[in-house]
Design a protein around this motif. Structure first.
Motif, PDB file in Angstrom:
ATOM      1  N   SER A  64       0.787  -1.235   0.000  1.00 21.30           N
ATOM      2  CA  SER A  64       0.000   0.000   0.000  1.00 21.30           C
ATOM      3  C   SER A  64       0.820   1.286   0.000  1.00 21.30           C
ATOM      4  O   SER A  64       0.292   2.337  -0.326  1.00 21.30           O
ATOM      5  N   ARG A  65       2.091   1.232   0.364  1.00 27.28           N
ATOM      6  CA  ARG A  65       2.838   2.482   0.495  1.00 27.28           C
ATOM      7  C   ARG A  65       3.504   2.924  -0.799  1.00 27.28           C
ATOM      8  O   ARG A  65       3.864   2.113  -1.642  1.00 27.28           O
ATOM      9  N   SER A  66       3.697   4.235  -0.899  1.00 31.24           N
ATOM     10  CA  SER A  66       4.478   4.827  -1.991  1.00 31.24           C
ATOM     11  C   SER A  66       5.673   5.513  -1.338  1.00 31.24           C
ATOM     12  O   SER A  66       5.731   5.622  -0.104  1.00 31.24           O
ATOM     13  N   ILE A  74      22.131  -3.048   3.677  1.00 30.63           N
ATOM     14  CA  ILE A  74      20.793  -3.020   3.077  1.00 30.63           C
ATOM     15  C   ILE A  74      19.799  -3.219   4.224  1.00 30.63           C
ATOM     16  O   ILE A  74      19.934  -4.177   4.998  1.00 30.63           O
ATOM     17  N   ILE A  75      18.841  -2.311   4.342  1.00 28.37           N
ATOM     18  CA  ILE A  75      17.800  -2.457   5.360  1.00 28.37           C
ATOM     19  C   ILE A  75      16.467  -2.641   4.657  1.00 28.37           C
ATOM     20  O   ILE A  75      16.079  -1.828   3.820  1.00 28.37           O
ATOM     21  N   THR A  76      15.774  -3.743   4.980  1.00 27.44           N
ATOM     22  CA  THR A  76      14.416  -3.897   4.482  1.00 27.44           C
ATOM     23  C   THR A  76      13.476  -3.586   5.634  1.00 27.44           C
ATOM     24  O   THR A  76      13.823  -3.775   6.803  1.00 27.44           O
ATOM     25  N   ASN A  77      12.287  -3.083   5.302  1.00 29.74           N
ATOM     26  CA  ASN A  77      11.278  -2.913   6.346  1.00 29.74           C
ATOM     27  C   ASN A  77       9.930  -3.343   5.794  1.00 29.74           C
ATOM     28  O   ASN A  77       9.586  -3.074   4.658  1.00 29.74           O
ATOM     29  N   GLY A  78       9.206  -4.087   6.637  1.00 29.29           N
ATOM     30  CA  GLY A  78       7.904  -4.613   6.251  1.00 29.29           C
ATOM     31  C   GLY A  78       7.940  -6.101   5.950  1.00 29.29           C
ATOM     32  O   GLY A  78       8.972  -6.648   5.551  1.00 29.29           O
TER      33      GLY A  78
END
Length: 165
Positions: free
Chosen positions: A12-14, A63-67
């Protein structure tokens, strides 16, 4: 100055509405990390892996991922990233869940937050999508420790490289 790439996993995010990605960017800049790329992909294993590998090619140190780190059916970040890691740092996930437990109670136990090194020895962190979780992980775990982890991995890499000849 170390280079950081950020991968937000969300249906859902931009870039405009990605508050966690913006927060990670802001905290990184305050702590002498240069954000070289920020990308958003949907909760899909192939999309996540493709974006991650493209970020890997850009040569970041971190590298950081979120979600996508929870236990819902749509949460596939860990399944996508774990096979791309050479080594995982189990202490990160343990410490993150412990700190989160103090903040949000038993809900923290559903977090599969993860850290490790990929095959290019880039330090990778998979964080939950919530802003609070990202703030906690960066201020209490990532920023205090990433320099030491990268230093350790670079000395190991030289030894491995050296033995190869």
């Amino acid at each position: 100055m170390k280079k950081l790439a950020i991968l937000t996993i969300s249906d859902s995010r931009s870039l405009e509405t990605d508050e966690s990605g913006k927060l990670i960017t802001a905290l990184a800049k305050q702590n002498d990390l240069m954000v070289i790329k920020r990308v958003i992909v949907p909760d899909d294993i192939v999309d996540i892996q493709t974006a991650y590998l493209q970020l890997e090619q850009q040569g970041p140190d971190i590298i950081i991922t979120n979600g996508g780190t929870g236990i819902a059916r749509r949460d596939v970040t860990i399944q996508a990233i774990r096979p791309l890691l050479l080594k995982t740092i189990s202490g990160f996930g343990e410490a993150f869940r412990q700190i989160s437990f103090e903040e949000i109670g038993t809900r923290a136990l559903a977090s599969q937050a993860l850290a490790g090194f990929n095959y290019r020895y880039q330090l990778t962190y998979c964080l939950p999508g919530s802003k609070n979780a990202c703030q906690t992980a960066l201020t209490k775990l990532i920023i205090p420790e990433y320099g030491h982890l990268l230093f350790e991995s670079s000395t190991k890499r030289k030894e491995v490289h050296h033995h190869a000849h």
